[in-house]
Write a protein that holds these residues in place. Sequence first.
Motif, PDB file in Angstrom:
ATOM      1  N   GLY A 223      45.400  41.944  42.413  1.00  0.00           N
ATOM      2  CA  GLY A 223      44.768  41.198  43.484  1.00  0.00           C
ATOM      3  C   GLY A 223      45.060  39.717  43.362  1.00  0.00           C
ATOM      4  N   GLU A 224      44.423  38.917  44.211  1.00  0.00           N
ATOM      5  CA  GLU A 224      44.652  37.475  44.176  1.00  0.00           C
ATOM      6  C   GLU A 224      44.003  36.834  42.958  1.00  0.00           C
ATOM      7  OE1 GLU A 224      43.365  35.808  47.820  1.00  0.00           O
ATOM      8  OE2 GLU A 224      44.944  36.728  49.026  1.00  0.00           O
ATOM      9  N   GLU A 225      42.903  37.409  42.462  1.00  0.00           N
ATOM     10  CA  GLU A 225      42.156  36.759  41.387  1.00  0.00           C
ATOM     11  C   GLU A 225      42.147  37.540  40.087  1.00  0.00           C
ATOM     12  OE1 GLU A 225      38.283  36.065  42.908  1.00  0.00           O
ATOM     13  OE2 GLU A 225      38.931  34.598  44.410  1.00  0.00           O
ATOM     14  N   ARG A 226      42.467  38.838  40.102  1.00  0.00           N
ATOM     15  CA  ARG A 226      42.376  39.620  38.879  1.00  0.00           C
ATOM     16  C   ARG A 226      43.255  40.861  38.968  1.00  0.00           C
ATOM     17  NH1 ARG A 226      37.174  43.498  38.988  1.00  0.00           N
ATOM     18  NH2 ARG A 226      37.014  43.867  41.230  1.00  0.00           N
ATOM     19  N   VAL A 227      43.465  41.478  37.820  1.00  0.00           N
ATOM     20  CA  VAL A 227      44.184  42.742  37.725  1.00  0.00           C
ATOM     21  C   VAL A 227      43.184  43.822  37.324  1.00  0.00           C
ATOM     22  CG1 VAL A 227      46.015  44.020  36.563  1.00  0.00           C
ATOM     23  CG2 VAL A 227      46.325  41.585  37.068  1.00  0.00           C
ATOM     24  N   ILE A 228      43.156  44.916  38.075  1.00  0.00           N
ATOM     25  CA  ILE A 228      42.250  46.026  37.790  1.00  0.00           C
ATOM     26  C   ILE A 228      43.098  47.222  37.379  1.00  0.00           C
ATOM     27  CG2 ILE A 228      40.347  47.425  38.633  1.00  0.00           C
ATOM     28  CD1 ILE A 228      40.063  45.431  40.943  1.00  0.00           C
ATOM     29  N   THR A 229      42.786  47.805  36.226  1.00  0.00           N
ATOM     30  CA  THR A 229      43.538  48.953  35.733  1.00  0.00           C
ATOM     31  C   THR A 229      42.608  50.158  35.608  1.00  0.00           C
ATOM     32  OG1 THR A 229      45.049  47.532  34.494  1.00  0.00           O
ATOM     33  CG2 THR A 229      44.960  49.840  33.844  1.00  0.00           C
ATOM     34  N   GLY A 230      43.105  51.307  36.010  1.00  0.00           N
ATOM     35  CA  GLY A 230      42.302  52.520  35.914  1.00  0.00           C
ATOM     36  C   GLY A 230      43.067  53.716  36.439  1.00  0.00           C
ATOM     37  N   THR A 231      42.376  54.802  36.669  1.00  0.00           N
ATOM     38  CA  THR A 231      42.968  56.020  37.212  1.00  0.00           C
ATOM     39  C   THR A 231      42.667  56.097  38.700  1.00  0.00           C
ATOM     40  OG1 THR A 231      42.697  57.187  35.117  1.00  0.00           O
ATOM     41  CG2 THR A 231      43.002  58.538  37.083  1.00  0.00           C
ATOM     42  N   CYS A 232      43.693  56.310  39.493  1.00  0.00           N
ATOM     43  CA  CYS A 232      43.526  56.337  40.941  1.00  0.00           C
ATOM     44  C   CYS A 232      42.958  57.695  41.360  1.00  0.00           C
ATOM     45  CB  CYS A 232      44.863  56.086  41.621  1.00  0.00           C
ATOM     46  SG  CYS A 232      44.694  55.691  43.356  1.00  0.00           S
ATOM     47  N   LEU A 233      41.765  57.683  41.920  1.00  0.00           N
ATOM     48  CA  LEU A 233      41.082  58.915  42.322  1.00  0.00           C
ATOM     49  C   LEU A 233      41.359  59.295  43.767  1.00  0.00           C
ATOM     50  CD1 LEU A 233      37.574  58.292  40.691  1.00  0.00           C
ATOM     51  CD2 LEU A 233      39.561  59.455  39.708  1.00  0.00           C
ATOM     52  N   THR A 245      37.585  53.043  36.470  1.00  0.00           N
ATOM     53  CA  THR A 245      37.820  52.039  35.437  1.00  0.00           C
ATOM     54  C   THR A 245      36.859  52.275  34.283  1.00  0.00           C
ATOM     55  OG1 THR A 245      36.228  50.420  36.261  1.00  0.00           O
ATOM     56  CG2 THR A 245      38.410  50.432  37.290  1.00  0.00           C
ATOM     57  N   GLU A 246      36.994  51.465  33.234  1.00  0.00           N
ATOM     58  CA  GLU A 246      36.102  51.592  32.075  1.00  0.00           C
ATOM     59  C   GLU A 246      34.651  51.313  32.448  1.00  0.00           C
ATOM     60  OE1 GLU A 246      37.573  49.034  29.080  1.00  0.00           O
ATOM     61  OE2 GLU A 246      39.280  50.315  28.542  1.00  0.00           O
ATOM     62  N   SER A 247      34.450  50.528  33.484  1.00  0.00           N
ATOM     63  CA  SER A 247      33.086  50.168  33.881  1.00  0.00           C
ATOM     64  C   SER A 247      32.556  51.049  35.009  1.00  0.00           C
ATOM     65  CB  SER A 247      33.043  48.696  34.311  1.00  0.00           C
ATOM     66  OG  SER A 247      33.943  48.462  35.376  1.00  0.00           O
ATOM     67  N   GLY A 248      33.325  52.031  35.437  1.00  0.00           N
ATOM     68  CA  GLY A 248      32.880  52.917  36.511  1.00  0.00           C
ATOM     69  C   GLY A 248      33.892  52.983  37.644  1.00  0.00           C
ATOM     70  N   ILE A 249      33.482  53.541  38.758  1.00  0.00           N
ATOM     71  CA  ILE A 249      34.365  53.677  39.920  1.00  0.00           C
ATOM     72  C   ILE A 249      34.296  52.414  40.773  1.00  0.00           C
ATOM     73  CG2 ILE A 249      34.814  54.952  42.045  1.00  0.00           C
ATOM     74  CD1 ILE A 249      33.754  57.443  40.683  1.00  0.00           C
ATOM     75  N   GLU A 250      35.466  51.832  41.038  1.00  0.00           N
ATOM     76  CA  GLU A 250      35.550  50.657  41.908  1.00  0.00           C
ATOM     77  C   GLU A 250      36.192  51.063  43.232  1.00  0.00           C
ATOM     78  OE1 GLU A 250      36.436  46.784  40.875  1.00  0.00           O
ATOM     79  OE2 GLU A 250      36.194  47.016  38.708  1.00  0.00           O
ATOM     80  N   ARG A 251      35.638  50.506  44.304  1.00  0.00           N
ATOM     81  CA  ARG A 251      36.198  50.729  45.631  1.00  0.00           C
ATOM     82  C   ARG A 251      37.012  49.508  46.019  1.00  0.00           C
ATOM     83  NH1 ARG A 251      32.951  50.812  49.655  1.00  0.00           N
ATOM     84  NH2 ARG A 251      33.803  52.530  50.895  1.00  0.00           N
ATOM     85  N   ILE A 252      38.283  49.711  46.300  1.00  0.00           N
ATOM     86  CA  ILE A 252      39.176  48.626  46.720  1.00  0.00           C
ATOM     87  C   ILE A 252      39.207  48.636  48.234  1.00  0.00           C
ATOM     88  CG2 ILE A 252      41.438  47.583  46.441  1.00  0.00           C
ATOM     89  CD1 ILE A 252      39.899  48.013  43.809  1.00  0.00           C
ATOM     90  N   LEU A 253      38.666  47.588  48.837  1.00  0.00           N
ATOM     91  CA  LEU A 253      38.508  47.552  50.286  1.00  0.00           C
ATOM     92  C   LEU A 253      39.639  46.816  50.990  1.00  0.00           C
ATOM     93  CD1 LEU A 253      34.689  46.718  50.384  1.00  0.00           C
ATOM     94  CD2 LEU A 253      35.764  48.958  50.626  1.00  0.00           C
ATOM     95  N   SER A 254      40.177  45.794  50.351  1.00  0.00           N
ATOM     96  CA  SER A 254      41.191  44.967  50.991  1.00  0.00           C
ATOM     97  C   SER A 254      42.558  45.581  50.824  1.00  0.00           C
ATOM     98  CB  SER A 254      41.192  43.558  50.395  1.00  0.00           C
ATOM     99  OG  SER A 254      42.326  42.828  50.842  1.00  0.00           O
ATOM    100  N   GLY A 255      43.341  45.519  51.903  1.00  0.00           N
ATOM    101  CA  GLY A 255      44.711  45.994  51.825  1.00  0.00           C
ATOM    102  C   GLY A 255      45.657  44.975  51.235  1.00  0.00           C
ATOM    103  N   ASP A 256      45.165  43.771  50.949  1.00  0.00           N
ATOM    104  CA  ASP A 256      46.033  42.694  50.468  1.00  0.00           C
ATOM    105  C   ASP A 256      46.110  42.725  48.950  1.00  0.00           C
ATOM    106  OD1 ASP A 256      47.711  40.556  50.625  1.00  0.00           O
ATOM    107  OD2 ASP A 256      46.124  39.067  50.801  1.00  0.00           O
ATOM    108  N   VAL A 257      46.554  43.874  48.419  1.00  0.00           N
ATOM    109  CA  VAL A 257      46.719  44.035  46.974  1.00  0.00           C
ATOM    110  C   VAL A 257      48.069  44.655  46.714  1.00  0.00           C
ATOM    111  CG1 VAL A 257      44.243  44.327  46.566  1.00  0.00           C
ATOM    112  CG2 VAL A 257      45.662  46.325  46.952  1.00  0.00           C
ATOM    113  N   SER A 258      48.524  44.541  45.490  1.00  0.00           N
ATOM    114  CA  SER A 258      49.789  45.166  45.087  1.00  0.00           C
ATOM    115  C   SER A 258      49.460  46.299  44.121  1.00  0.00           C
ATOM    116  CB  SER A 258      50.689  44.128  44.406  1.00  0.00           C
ATOM    117  OG  SER A 258      51.931  44.714  44.069  1.00  0.00           O
TER     118      SER A 258
END
Length: 262
Positions: A223-233, A245-258
């Motif tokens: 993302g613009e501010e951080r890198v998130i690593t985990g298993t894509c569900l 992720t290690e801290s739980g399930i994160e929802r990625i809402l923005s399409g502006d990510v790589s």
Amino acid sequence: MPLIDPVLLKDRLATQSGRFDVDALDECDSTSSELLRRADRGAPSGTVVVADRQTAGRGRRGRQWLSQPEQSLTFSLLWRFPGNAMRLAGLSLAVGLAVAEALEQLGAQGVRLKWPNDILLAQGDGFAKLGGILIELTSDRRGAQAVIGIGINLAPPAGDLLQPAAGLGQAMRQVPERHVLFAAILERLAVILDLFAVHGFPGAKTAWQRLHAWQDMPVSILGEERVITGTCLGVDDDGSLLLQTESGIERILSGDVSLRRA
């Protein structure tokens, strides 16, 4: 290479021919820009603009998408929905599914989907970009309208590219004649968009995840501010990306990510 002939295309669309009004242009700035102008003048749902050459085609994150008739099929479709644009979450994923399924029906192998709007081709242990989708949404008193821009590489693009790219000829023995290819994509789009109008993205989610390039695999989201690593569900009912992720399930809402394989 001759222009797309709307009469020949109508014959190949068969029972779906009445759903589409296709205009073929030799050249324009962008099929989506041209269609937006026509939509402002009251163009009906199902209007399609296809161009052999785009001089200012638009891709994701403001990138340019240029096209040549022997190398690509680029077009934009206007589709209207009841209600407001908030109901159209996940539409780009549903459109990607329609394109991928149409290519599979024509015999393409290794076609995969990348969240939120890329068509990929499996190559070795990686993927190359086969096509892209850009959707522009607006609402007015009549409901919501989507201008759906689609570009498919028939041959691998030349030049220095930001990521590996592929052509449809690498996914099948012989690339279909352009009218056959175009008709197959439009026919599948009509089916999926009708389904989406009734059920939203949940009606297409299972099929989309079948073709998801990184389903249940380790990935990194840049993302613009951080890198998130985990298993894509996979994806949620609203089309958001789900990452374990290690801290739980994160929802990625923005399409502006790589999105990259970890």
